[in-house]
Design a protein around this motif. Structure first.
Motif, PDB file in Angstrom:
ATOM      1  N   ALA A  34     -32.984   5.420  36.462  1.00 48.62           N
ATOM      2  CA  ALA A  34     -32.160   6.626  36.546  1.00 48.62           C
ATOM      3  C   ALA A  34     -30.667   6.314  36.702  1.00 48.62           C
ATOM      4  CB  ALA A  34     -32.636   7.498  37.707  1.00 48.62           C
ATOM      5  N   GLU A  35     -30.338   5.081  37.035  1.00 49.79           N
ATOM      6  CA  GLU A  35     -28.925   4.703  37.210  1.00 49.79           C
ATOM      7  C   GLU A  35     -28.208   4.527  35.873  1.00 49.79           C
ATOM      8  OE1 GLU A  35     -31.693   3.301  40.233  1.00 49.79           O
ATOM      9  OE2 GLU A  35     -31.510   2.725  38.151  1.00 49.79           O
ATOM     10  N   ILE A  36     -28.954   4.489  34.761  1.00 50.15           N
ATOM     11  CA  ILE A  36     -28.357   4.291  33.432  1.00 50.15           C
ATOM     12  C   ILE A  36     -28.057   5.650  32.816  1.00 50.15           C
ATOM     13  CG2 ILE A  36     -28.735   3.385  31.113  1.00 50.15           C
ATOM     14  CD1 ILE A  36     -30.450   1.192  32.374  1.00 50.15           C
ATOM     15  N   HIS A  37     -26.802   5.834  32.390  1.00 45.77           N
ATOM     16  CA  HIS A  37     -26.334   7.114  31.841  1.00 45.77           C
ATOM     17  C   HIS A  37     -25.568   6.893  30.535  1.00 45.77           C
ATOM     18  CE1 HIS A  37     -27.161   8.943  35.751  1.00 45.77           C
ATOM     19  NE2 HIS A  37     -26.561   7.886  36.295  1.00 45.77           N
ATOM     20  N   ASN A  38     -25.394   7.962  29.798  1.00 47.77           N
ATOM     21  CA  ASN A  38     -24.506   8.003  28.624  1.00 47.77           C
ATOM     22  C   ASN A  38     -24.782   6.902  27.611  1.00 47.77           C
ATOM     23  OD1 ASN A  38     -23.136  10.266  29.652  1.00 47.77           O
ATOM     24  ND2 ASN A  38     -21.866   8.936  30.925  1.00 47.77           N
TER      25      ASN A  38
END
Length: 85
Positions: A34-38
């Motif tokens: 969940a810490e990975i975005h965009n």
């Protein structure tokens, strides 16, 4: 003539929606990331070109990117040219 290899990265422009990247971003939560975005997804192209020097090879690669490999309305590109040993 010298042989050169080009490494080209074509990415959607920042202001363009990237549905594939958005889908991958959404899947990260399911994988416990969940810490990975965009996430943005593009393409990586390699090719060889014969030219008299690196400057001429770069000009040919730039022309190929502008005319065929990238859609300049929606994508941007970067590349690196190196001499093949």
């Amino acid at each position: 003539m010298t042989k050169f290899q080009a490494e080209i990265d074509v990415m959607p422009k920042k202001e363009i929606l990237d549905p594939q990247g958005k889908a991958v971003t959404g899947s990260m939560k399911n994988l416990g990331l969940a810490e990975i975005h965009n996430v943005r997804i593009g393409k990586h192209i390699t090719l060889e070109v014969e030219a008299e020097n690196a400057e001429a090879a770069s000009a040919k690669v730039d022309q190929a990117c502008k005319n065929l490999l990238a859609n300049l309305i929606m994508e941007s590109y970067t590349f690196k040219v190196s001499e093949v040993a």
